[in-house]
Design a protein around this motif. Structure first.
Motif, PDB file in Angstrom:
ATOM      1  N   SER A 353       9.959 -31.493  18.233  1.00 55.92           N
ATOM      2  CA  SER A 353       9.436 -30.193  17.808  1.00 55.92           C
ATOM      3  C   SER A 353      10.596 -29.288  17.413  1.00 55.92           C
ATOM      4  O   SER A 353      11.574 -29.155  18.161  1.00 55.92           O
ATOM      5  CB  SER A 353       8.636 -29.532  18.933  1.00 55.92           C
ATOM      6  N   GLU A 354      10.467 -28.665  16.253  1.00 57.15           N
ATOM      7  CA  GLU A 354      11.494 -27.754  15.758  1.00 57.15           C
ATOM      8  C   GLU A 354      10.844 -26.421  15.416  1.00 57.15           C
ATOM      9  O   GLU A 354       9.812 -26.379  14.751  1.00 57.15           O
ATOM     10  CB  GLU A 354      12.163 -28.326  14.512  1.00 57.15           C
ATOM     11  N   GLN A 355      11.469 -25.353  15.857  1.00 58.83           N
ATOM     12  CA  GLN A 355      10.952 -24.011  15.578  1.00 58.83           C
ATOM     13  C   GLN A 355      12.032 -23.178  14.902  1.00 58.83           C
ATOM     14  O   GLN A 355      13.196 -23.207  15.311  1.00 58.83           O
ATOM     15  CB  GLN A 355      10.508 -23.336  16.883  1.00 58.83           C
ATOM     16  N   ASN A 356      11.650 -22.470  13.856  1.00 54.30           N
ATOM     17  CA  ASN A 356      12.576 -21.614  13.115  1.00 54.30           C
ATOM     18  C   ASN A 356      12.001 -20.213  12.967  1.00 54.30           C
ATOM     19  O   ASN A 356      10.798 -20.050  12.717  1.00 54.30           O
ATOM     20  CB  ASN A 356      12.836 -22.188  11.716  1.00 54.30           C
ATOM     21  N   ALA A 357      12.868 -19.229  13.095  1.00 52.24           N
ATOM     22  CA  ALA A 357      12.510 -17.842  12.811  1.00 52.24           C
ATOM     23  C   ALA A 357      13.638 -17.260  11.969  1.00 52.24           C
ATOM     24  O   ALA A 357      14.824 -17.378  12.326  1.00 52.24           O
ATOM     25  CB  ALA A 357      12.332 -17.041  14.099  1.00 52.24           C
ATOM     26  N   GLY A 358      13.287 -16.665  10.841  1.00 45.86           N
ATOM     27  CA  GLY A 358      14.319 -16.189   9.930  1.00 45.86           C
ATOM     28  C   GLY A 358      14.032 -14.828   9.350  1.00 45.86           C
ATOM     29  O   GLY A 358      12.888 -14.351   9.336  1.00 45.86           O
ATOM     30  N   LEU A 359      15.091 -14.207   8.861  1.00 47.90           N
ATOM     31  CA  LEU A 359      15.022 -12.878   8.249  1.00 47.90           C
ATOM     32  C   LEU A 359      15.952 -12.851   7.045  1.00 47.90           C
ATOM     33  O   LEU A 359      17.064 -13.382   7.095  1.00 47.90           O
ATOM     34  CB  LEU A 359      15.457 -11.805   9.262  1.00 47.90           C
ATOM     35  N   HIS A 360      15.488 -12.220   5.969  1.00 48.27           N
ATOM     36  CA  HIS A 360      16.335 -12.016   4.798  1.00 48.27           C
ATOM     37  C   HIS A 360      16.092 -10.618   4.260  1.00 48.27           C
ATOM     38  O   HIS A 360      14.953 -10.221   4.018  1.00 48.27           O
ATOM     39  CB  HIS A 360      16.034 -13.043   3.706  1.00 48.27           C
ATOM     40  N   LEU A 361      17.167  -9.879   4.105  1.00 43.32           N
ATOM     41  CA  LEU A 361      17.114  -8.523   3.563  1.00 43.32           C
ATOM     42  C   LEU A 361      17.897  -8.515   2.262  1.00 43.32           C
ATOM     43  O   LEU A 361      19.055  -8.926   2.224  1.00 43.32           O
ATOM     44  CB  LEU A 361      17.720  -7.528   4.554  1.00 43.32           C
ATOM     45  N   LEU A 362      17.271  -8.050   1.175  1.00 39.10           N
ATOM     46  CA  LEU A 362      17.893  -8.099  -0.147  1.00 39.10           C
ATOM     47  C   LEU A 362      17.781  -6.743  -0.823  1.00 39.10           C
ATOM     48  O   LEU A 362      16.693  -6.157  -0.902  1.00 39.10           O
ATOM     49  CB  LEU A 362      17.212  -9.157  -1.023  1.00 39.10           C
ATOM     50  N   HIS A 363      18.922  -6.250  -1.318  1.00 40.30           N
ATOM     51  CA  HIS A 363      18.949  -4.992  -2.082  1.00 40.30           C
ATOM     52  C   HIS A 363      19.541  -5.273  -3.454  1.00 40.30           C
ATOM     53  O   HIS A 363      20.664  -5.773  -3.571  1.00 40.30           O
ATOM     54  CB  HIS A 363      19.781  -3.931  -1.367  1.00 40.30           C
ATOM     55  N   ARG A 364      18.773  -4.971  -4.501  1.00 39.32           N
ATOM     56  CA  ARG A 364      19.238  -5.188  -5.867  1.00 39.32           C
ATOM     57  C   ARG A 364      19.883  -3.920  -6.407  1.00 39.32           C
ATOM     58  O   ARG A 364      19.339  -2.819  -6.251  1.00 39.32           O
ATOM     59  CB  ARG A 364      18.074  -5.607  -6.764  1.00 39.32           C
ATOM     60  N   LEU A 365      21.033  -4.083  -7.040  1.00 38.29           N
ATOM     61  CA  LEU A 365      21.742  -2.954  -7.621  1.00 38.29           C
ATOM     62  C   LEU A 365      21.060  -2.512  -8.911  1.00 38.29           C
ATOM     63  O   LEU A 365      20.252  -3.244  -9.495  1.00 38.29           O
ATOM     64  CB  LEU A 365      23.196  -3.344  -7.896  1.00 38.29           C
ATOM     65  N   SER A 366      21.386  -1.335  -9.369  1.00 35.41           N
ATOM     66  CA  SER A 366      20.742  -0.775 -10.552  1.00 35.41           C
ATOM     67  C   SER A 366      21.139  -1.550 -11.805  1.00 35.41           C
ATOM     68  O   SER A 366      22.201  -2.191 -11.861  1.00 35.41           O
ATOM     69  CB  SER A 366      21.127   0.696 -10.716  1.00 35.41           C
ATOM     70  N   SER A 367      20.284  -1.496 -12.814  1.00 35.37           N
ATOM     71  CA  SER A 367      20.534  -2.084 -14.134  1.00 35.37           C
ATOM     72  C   SER A 367      20.812  -3.584 -14.068  1.00 35.37           C
ATOM     73  O   SER A 367      21.579  -4.114 -14.866  1.00 35.37           O
ATOM     74  CB  SER A 367      21.712  -1.361 -14.823  1.00 35.37           C
ATOM     75  N   GLN A 368      20.210  -4.285 -13.110  1.00 39.77           N
ATOM     76  CA  GLN A 368      20.345  -5.739 -12.988  1.00 39.77           C
ATOM     77  C   GLN A 368      21.801  -6.172 -12.853  1.00 39.77           C
ATOM     78  O   GLN A 368      22.185  -7.260 -13.289  1.00 39.77           O
ATOM     79  CB  GLN A 368      19.709  -6.433 -14.202  1.00 39.77           C
ATOM     80  N   LYS A 369      22.632  -5.333 -12.242  1.00 45.19           N
ATOM     81  CA  LYS A 369      24.063  -5.635 -12.128  1.00 45.19           C
ATOM     82  C   LYS A 369      24.371  -6.643 -11.028  1.00 45.19           C
ATOM     83  O   LYS A 369      25.404  -7.313 -11.068  1.00 45.19           O
ATOM     84  CB  LYS A 369      24.848  -4.339 -11.875  1.00 45.19           C
ATOM     85  N   GLY A 370      23.519  -6.724 -10.027  1.00 46.28           N
ATOM     86  CA  GLY A 370      23.810  -7.634  -8.928  1.00 46.28           C
ATOM     87  C   GLY A 370      22.938  -7.341  -7.729  1.00 46.28           C
ATOM     88  O   GLY A 370      21.932  -6.613  -7.812  1.00 46.28           O
TER      89      GLY A 370
END
Length: 701
Positions: A353-370
């Protein structure tokens, strides 16, 4: 209507020219819409095997995962009005200049009204657009799920089965003179059943059932997540419902950053595409639809938009995995073959048995720069993991829990794209990758990347670029270059240096190596193209003549050379001629050489497509084996190994029986001239030929 563009010194369209282009194409698109209700070119069925062969003439080590990733993209095409730079970069089709041009065009012109409008994007030639069309779509308004269910983009059920014609030892009666006392528990045929109902950008629902040859037809163990078929997969997904970007229940994968913590789908490593594959796109959550029975999550996951440019994703998974367990409940290995044919293989089936818990936080910069992102994943097992007590396993993971967290980011400045990711695991081991992809004018593209994976770095779902099979115990530096002096010619090359500070399997001392790759492409017309490639890799391994107490290393050199030529008469026939050579040499041993010559033919008729190959191969042994893509059925993948001496041929028919029904038939055979037994163990065939028959039926609702 002919439209010309004015470019500044950096290859960028000037403002006046671009504005006029937008105006003219908008008028042209409106006029076309008045004449015909269709706002998109016909979407033809794509041959993913052929697409891969063109994009990656040297098959990547994880070709099957790439194949599934591209099929996912084909099944759920990107909405160009909502796509991010990472979404489009994941197709491996567009250069940095083309990506920049597209988003500048979209910023000025607004939402695209038609796929024909791609012809107005500066730097987009017809060849690029044709390659992009199968993976993109246009949506001008939000669609309710209820309305989408009435008009899905994909709605089909598909069944495929096949078997080897010759009998393998595992299906023969027990022989008193045989050293083996086991046989395969199920019948010789394999089976694959798939159902999909989806609308791009709205929802996706799918079921997949699969059994391999030799596995039992029916088994039920709900506690072990075995529901009838040996392998069962399910997913239900809704997309773009206000602030809810994605909600998935069932089986899924996730790709973030450079794949240090979560790397799924488009994980290529080094290959013949020397520029685009260095950077991995943050494509986020995706349904898992592959029949590969490992390295996916099973549970629930969701992404929310918590601000205009910020998203947060949570995932929870609880699944069963195959494992080799000792009598004291210690797990020593996690097999990923997916085979459950013999009592010993069945004993390992879904016992951990394998259990995973994950989190991802993403912030995109203006004008599709990154963008900037944070990823964290906690994994726990119900059994203690401890690999066997061998020297090269000293720094491998042991325990019942692992936590890994890291930061990733990328930034686009002019025609240069910078990227990086750093992560640290519970053991204290770190992994870091950083690099850039740049377009120097319209003719040169370069890529550079450096990586470091500590010997104590433990990532279970990470898959960043690496020389080893896993990102651990490795340092390396990579540089790639592509020169396109004209539309007819292209030269590509890369060089990669790698070092392993600790021991490896069959390498009892720290080691190092390098490889380089050269590729020349000539495409005088849409119908004809040819390429020549050369790849050489130097690695160290144990000297077989040395004493056990003396970890002396020797250098092995592996070389591959290929010449390929394609000629096509559209809608009539396509021809492909391929010659490839390979060798493996190490100190104190004889050089192993091998070559393959193959001729492919595909003929198109109104309702029938016929494909075939005739190949001759000769190698000194398995060390100089050859790999070559083969055309296969829709949603099927084939890349066999050619070794020893003999011929291989196949014939495949695809027939459109009606608007709703398509049928595929495929027969292949490998005939050896220098052996009278094929393979070994329970896979052994008494004879010199190996034949396979397959059938597939698809019903589209």
């Amino acid at each position: 209507m002919k439209i010309t563009y004015a470019f500044d010194l950096q290859g960028k369209p000037n403002g006046f020219s671009l504005c006029m282009t937008v105006l003219l194409v908008s008028m042209a698109t409106f006029g076309l819409a008045q004449e015909a209700p269709r706002d998109a070119p016909p979407r033809s069925e794509i041959d993913i095997n052929l697409f891969l062969a063109e994009l990656f003439p040297v098959p990547p080590d994880d070709s099957e995962e790439l194949f599934e990733g591209l099929l996912q993209l084909y099944a759920s095409p990107l909405d160009l009005n909502a796509a991010t730079p990472d979404d489009l970069a994941a197709t491996f089709i567009l250069s940095e200049i083309q990506l920049r041009s597209f988003f500048e065009y979209r910023t000025i012109a607004g939402a695209l009204l038609s796929l024909y409008e791609l012809q107005a994007v500066p730097g987009f030639d017809l060849a690029t657009i044709r390659r992009l069309l199968p993976f993109v779509t246009i949506s001008t308004k939000a669609v309710a799920i209820r309305d989408a269910l009435k008009n899905p983009g994909q709605h089909f059920v598909m069944f495929r089965s096949g078997k080897l014609i010759e009998r393998q030892k595992g299906f023969a009666p027990l022989d008193a003179n045989s050293s083996s006392a086991t046989r395969y528990q199920g019948p010789a045929f394999n089976g694959y059943l798939r159902y999909r109902n989806a609308r791009s950008g709205v929802y996706s629902f799918g079921l997949t059932f699969e059994k391999d040859s030799g596995e039992e037809i029916w088994d039920w163990n709900a506690r072990g997540q075995i529901f009838g078929f040996d392998y069962t997969s399910f997913h239900a997904q809704v997309i773009n419902r206000g602030k809810l970007k994605t909600l998935i229940a069932g089986d899924f994968q996730m790709q973030t950053g450079q794949g240090m913590i979560l790397g799924a789908g488009f994980s290529l490593g080094k290959g013949s595409e020397v520029i685009k594959t260095v950077y991995k796109s943050t494509t986020g959550l995706k349904p898992y639809t592959s029949a590969t029975e490992a390295n996916f999550f099973r549970g629930i996951a969701a992404s929310w938009s918590i601000a205009k440019s910020t998203e947060v994703t949570f995932l929870f998974s609880r699944t069963k995995r195959d494992a080799t367990q000792e009598s004291d409940s210690i797990t020593t290995s996690l097999p990923i073959t997916g085979y459950h044919r013999t009592p010993s293989e069945i004993e390992k089936h879904n016992v951990l048995s394998e259990q995973n818990a994950g989190l991802h936080l993403l912030h995109r910069l203006s004008s599709q720069k990154g963008q900037i992102g944070f990823t964290m994943l906690h994994t726990s097992y119900d059994s203690f993991i401890q690999k066997r007590n061998w020297a090269y396993n000293r720094y491998e993971f042991s325990g019942t829990q692992n936590l890994i967290a890291g930061l990733h980011g990328d930034y686009r400045w002019q025609n240069i794209h910078f990227f990086t990711e750093t992560a640290i695991s519970k053991s204290g081991g770190t992994g870091t990758i950083g690099g850039l992809v740049a377009s120097v004018g319209r003719k040169f593209d370069i890529s550079m990347m450096a990586r470091h994976y500590a010997r104590r770095f433990h990532t279970f779902y990470g898959n960043p670029i690496s020389e080893g099979t896993r990102p651990i115990n490795e340092n390396g530096a990579y540089a790639g270059l592509r020169w396109s002096p004209s539309r007819k010619w292209q030269w590509s090359a890369y060089f990669d240096y790698f070092r392993f500070p600790w021991l490896k399997f069959q390498v009892d001392a720290p080691s190092q190596g390098f490889d380089y790759f050269l590729h020349w492409l000539w495409k005088p017309s849409r119908r004809l193209n040819a390429y020549l490639l050369f790849h050489e890799k130097h690695k160290q391994l144990n000297d077989p003549s040395a004493e056990d107490s003396d970890p002396t290393l020797i250098r092995s050199i592996k070389r591959t050379a290929t010449f390929n030529m394609d000629y096509e008469i559209p809608l009539k026939c396509a021809l492909r001629t391929r010659f490839q050579y390979g060798s493996l040499k190490s100190k104190g041993s004889k050089t192993s050489n091998g070559f393959t010559v193959a001729q492919d033919v595909t003929c198109y008729f109104s309702k029938l497509e016929i494909s075939g190959r005739v190949a001759f191969f000769k190698t000194d042994d398995y060390d100089s084996r050859q790999y070559a893509y083969e055309k296969d059925m829709l949603y099927a993948f084939s890349i066999p190994a050619y070794y020893n001496a003999g011929t291989r041929h196949y014939l495949m028919l695809r027939y459109t029986l009606s608007k709703h029904i398509k049928i595929w038939l495929r027969w292949s055979q490998t005939r050896y001239s220098d052996i009278d037994k094929i393979s070994s163990g329970l896979n052994e065939i008494d004879g010199n030929k190996r034949s396979e028959a397959k059938v597939q039926v698809m019903y589209q609702f």
